[in-house]
Write an enzyme that holds these catalytic residues in place. Structure first.
Site, short mmCIF file in Angstrom:
data_model
loop_
_atom_site.label_atom_id
_atom_site.label_comp_id
_atom_site.label_asym_id
_atom_site.label_seq_id
_atom_site.Cartn_x
_atom_site.Cartn_y
_atom_site.Cartn_z
N ARG A 1 24.11 7.14 30.43
CA ARG A 1 22.96 6.19 30.74
C ARG A 1 21.61 6.23 29.87
O ARG A 1 20.77 7.28 30.40
CB ARG A 1 22.79 6.51 32.36
CG ARG A 1 22.10 5.14 33.00
CD ARG A 1 21.77 5.57 34.49
NE ARG A 1 20.62 6.37 34.41
CZ ARG A 1 20.17 7.51 35.30
NH1 ARG A 1 20.93 7.47 36.43
NH2 ARG A 1 19.19 8.10 35.14
N HIS B 1 17.92 5.25 36.22
CA HIS B 1 19.04 4.43 37.06
C HIS B 1 18.71 3.18 37.29
O HIS B 1 19.77 2.13 37.34
CB HIS B 1 18.76 5.36 38.48
CG HIS B 1 19.78 4.85 39.51
ND1 HIS B 1 20.96 4.92 39.61
CD2 HIS B 1 19.48 4.39 40.80
CE1 HIS B 1 21.60 4.22 40.47
NE2 HIS B 1 20.70 4.20 41.34
N TYR C 1 13.83 14.12 35.42
CA TYR C 1 15.18 14.92 35.24
C TYR C 1 15.88 15.20 34.13
O TYR C 1 16.96 15.80 34.21
CB TYR C 1 16.37 14.56 36.64
CG TYR C 1 16.51 12.93 36.36
CD1 TYR C 1 17.52 12.61 35.71
CD2 TYR C 1 15.71 12.05 37.28
CE1 TYR C 1 17.92 11.32 35.68
CE2 TYR C 1 16.10 10.69 37.16
CZ TYR C 1 16.93 10.24 36.14
OH TYR C 1 17.34 8.99 36.14
#
Ligand SMILES: Cc1ncc(C[n+]2csc(CCOP(=O)(O)OP(=O)(O)O)c2C)c(N)n1
Lengths: 343, 393
Positions: free
Chosen positions: B278, B282, B291
């Site tokens: 990805r 998100h 993160y």
């Protein structure tokens, strides 16, 4: 086999005692025979006929593709039923016991209840979810929950519960025929209750959403449903000795709610007690009492009272009689309806 | 403990059993053919590319370029407030496009919320596909008309639907395959497990494609599962597990096509794990720097699905500067049309909130609808007019 068929033919029109479980089985059988889109699925519904034998004989008659033993997974059962309904089938799902339906809650609330709305009417969910519910049969924990409040709180679901053998047949036929999802709550302790009933000329199909006055009376209304109906009818008989002439309303359908019948009754009698065995706090009785108060305030001679199960996890079977509202508790409530302004 | 290096128990020495276990103890399926390969399947840069259909390769390329552009445009629309949120599939376009192109018209696609591209590549009007993300009604299309289930927001819940639909179609004797998409995080949900188990037991014509993009919001795969790979999970259900390079469009298409063929011919379900990444956060509302580091993202950018295919096609003389430019222009035109159409305010009718709850409105809902109608009428009246006139009427 021919002898069985011959006997059946001979007694064709004769009413004979049938149990609620048999009437439910008959409803599924007739629906399956009429409409090939009707499929029954669940745990042990095939060769065993369900742990309460409600699906008895369906797999033998219609084959395993129409009455299917699924893997043991409630979300899977209801989730696959969603896909089957998307493809034009009418699944009738059996949840083995009330408390074992909880794993399927996400499918129920997020998809079954909402799919019609999410797709602006394009994907109706004609699914019947049969849930044996309630106590009084000495079941161990997780076998006696009354979970109707959860279902009632979910828009998009119909919630019905029969209290008579006739209604068991008529309401289940209506549920299966409904283009909307119906949570069909089967009072376990009434499964073996019998009535004179002619399976060859079964009772009419009962439209969902109509309450019925089971006993007319003038001095107060008992509003109830499912397993508590017999309790209320008994209480009404007993109350005669005290000079009470009680009316008993059997809701049959919790969603939609038949305000009309309930309101008409309470306006006539001026007093109401709501009786059910599910927990009182946050339970169906609160909603029903509020609806009555809002609509009958000027007709009421006393506050609307509730007689419900205690707010406890379902107790062990040896103590369940203390939890379940019985005739005495209903009569106590009726006595309290002699409301004095200063009491 | 004799050996500390292993926790696996030593098999007992030769013991003469007095009886052999009854049949229930026998393995029902030979696991060997179900196991995924160690390495993800690849086509680009391998000999397998010679077998690939040139037309398909060019089609995949065009769709990848459009998909990439679509993601950029949709993300831009969130900045303009035209979309409430957008979960970008930038970096995952190969999976999205292959999923759409592998299906025949009668087949069904079961997307999750990230799979707008797959839905659009299947031919759905992008504006209809974006209704949910726009804040308009959840599903802006008739699923039956397009054979596309609603984009599922609750994770993995669409998987049992795919199984049920495929099962129903097979019972009716229809030639229908269901393809269900899910993320790596979604494989931890109970519904994933239940769907795979039902599919295998029922031998349903369904294909599960896991887009393993490394993260479930912020949680990396290592905290999601201890399995050797997500594809390995298939073996436990008795279906084949396949691993594929999720950035290699022809490879994803080939593996999907094989699984769809197997499903169609009665061979049952397949679980495919496409290893991808990805690239964006998100959603536009997420901060990925909390993160993960840039180095990781950059390494994956070097393995970009659009560039990989572009490189292969140019190497093989199937694509030149002109072709690349035309694909980009086509994508730009698509984005411009989308922008224009999304810039018009959708017309929403407030009273619609009471529509489609039930086939027939309940009396309770009818009362509430009357209340809202009155509120709307009251607020529609000019302000000074409304004041004080209520009692007069
Ligand atoms: C049942 C459920 N739990 C939690 C969420 C909130 N949520 C949305 S996306 C997401 C992460 C999903 O990760 P993954 O399945 O890997 O898919 P990806 O977003 O990477 O495509 C979470 C936790 C949800 N949508 N549904």
């Amino acid at each position: 086999m021919t002898t069985v068929a011959a006997t059946a033919a001979k007694t064709a029109r004769a009413a004979k005692p049938a149990t609620m479980a048999q009437a439910l089985q008959r409803a599924m059988r007739d629906a399956m025979a009429e409409d090939p889109a009707v499929h029954v699925l669940g745990e042990d519904v095939g060769a065993l006929g369900g742990v309460f034998r409600v699906t008895d004989g369906l797999a033998a008659e219609f084959g395993e593709d129409r009455c299917t033993d699924t893997p043991l997974a409630e979300a899977g059962i209801l989730g696959t039923a969603v896909g089957m309904a998307m493809y034009g089938l009418r699944p009738v799902v059996e949840m083995q016991f009330d408390a074992f339906a909880y794993p399927a809650f996400e499918q129920l609330t997020s998809h079954v209840a909402k799919m019609r709305n999410r797709t602006r009417g394009a994907l109706p969910m004609p699914i019947t979810i049969r849930v044996p519910y309630g106590g009084g049969i000495g079941g161990v924990e997780h076998h006696s929950d009354s979970s109707e409040a959860y279902y009632m709180a979910t828009p998009g679901l119909h919630v019905v519960t029969p209290a008579t053998v006739d209604d068991a047949y008529g309401l289940l036929r209506a549920a299966i025929a409904s283009d909307d999802p119906v949570v069909f709550l089967e009072p376990k302790r009434l499964y073996w209750s019998k009535a004179q009933w002619s399976p060859e000329a079964p009772a009419t199909v009962e439209p969902i959403g109509r309450a019925v006055v089971r006993r007319t009376g003038l001095s107060a209304t008992l509003v109830t449903y499912g397993p508590s109906l017999t309790v209320c009818l008994e209480a009404a008989e007993a109350a005669r000795a005290e000079g009470w002439d009680l009316e008993v309303v059997d809701l049959r359908s919790l969603v939609p709610f038949d305000d009309e019948t309930v309101i008409a009754s309470v306006r006539r009698t001026g007093r109401a007690v709501v009786v059910h065995e599910s927990n009182g706090f946050g339970g169906p009785g609160g909603e029903i009492a509020a609806r009555i108060s809002e609509r009958c305030f000027h007709h009421l001679e006393a506050p609307v009272l509730r007689v419900a199960g205690f707010d406890i996890p379902y107790p062990p079977p040896m103590l369940e009689q203390h939890h379940l509202p019985g005739v005495d508790r209903v009569l106590d409530a009726v006595a309290r309806l002699q409301w004095e302004a200063d009491s | 403990m004799k050996k500390s290096s292993t926790t696996v128990q030593e098999p007992p020495g030769a013991v003469v059993h007095r009886s052999t276990p009854p049949p229930a103890w026998q393995p029902r399926t030979d696991p060997a053919p179900l196991l995924p390969d160690r390495e993800p399947y690849r086509v680009l840069g391998t000999e397998a590319v010679a077998d690939a259909d040139p037309e398909l390769l060019l089609r995949l390329y065009a769709e990848l370029v459009r998909g990439r552009r679509f993601n950029a445009q949709a993300t831009a629309l969130t900045k303009q407030g035209r979309l409430a949120v957008y979960p970008s599939s930038t970096g995952q376009e190969a999976c999205e496009v292959a999923a759409a192109l592998v299906l025949q018209e009668q087949d069904w696609l079961f997307p999750s919320y990230r799979d707008t591209l797959a839905v659009v590549a299947r031919g759905l009007d992008p504006v209809q596909a974006l209704t949910l993300l726009r804040g308009d009604w959840h599903t802006g299309y008739d699923p039956r008309e397009h054979r596309i289930a609603p984009l599922s927001t609750p994770l993995a819940t669409q998987l049992p639907h795919a199984v049920g639909l495929a099962h129903a179609a097979r019972l009716k004797g229809d030639d229908v395959v269901a393809l269900a998409l899910v993320g790596d995080g979604g494989t931890s949900e109970g519904d994933f497990h239940e769907a795979l188990n039902f599919a295998a037991v029922w031998n349903a014509p369904v294909v599960f494609l896991v887009q393993n993009n490394g993260f479930a919001i912020s949680v990396p795969l290592a905290k999601q599962t201890a399995a050797p790979s997500l594809a390995h999970k298939a073996v436990g259900y008795g279906m084949p597990g396949r691993l594929v390079d999720g950035n290699d469009a022809p490879a994803v298409h080939a593996v999907l096509a094989e699984a769809v063929r197997r499903a169609r011919s009665g061979g049952g379900p397949t679980l495919i794990e496409a290893v991808t990444y990805r690239i964006e956060a998100h959603t536009n509302a997420d901060d990925a720097t909390r993160y993960r580091g840039d180095a990781e993202v950059e390494a994956w950018r070097a393995h970009d699905p659009v560039r990989l295919l572009e490189h292969e096609l140019t190497e093989r003389g199937m694509l030149d500067e002109g072709g690349i430019r035309r694909a980009a222009e086509d994508a730009d035109a698509m984005a411009a049309r989308l922008r224009d159409r999304m810039n018009a305010d959708p017309e929403l009718e407030p009273m619609d909130i009471f529509a489609h709850i039930y086939a027939e409105q309940t009396s309770q809902l009818h009362e509430q609808a009357v209340q809202l109608r009155a509120e709307l009428d009251a607020s529609a009246e000019p302000a000074d007019d409304a004041r004080g006139q209520g009692e007069a009427r």
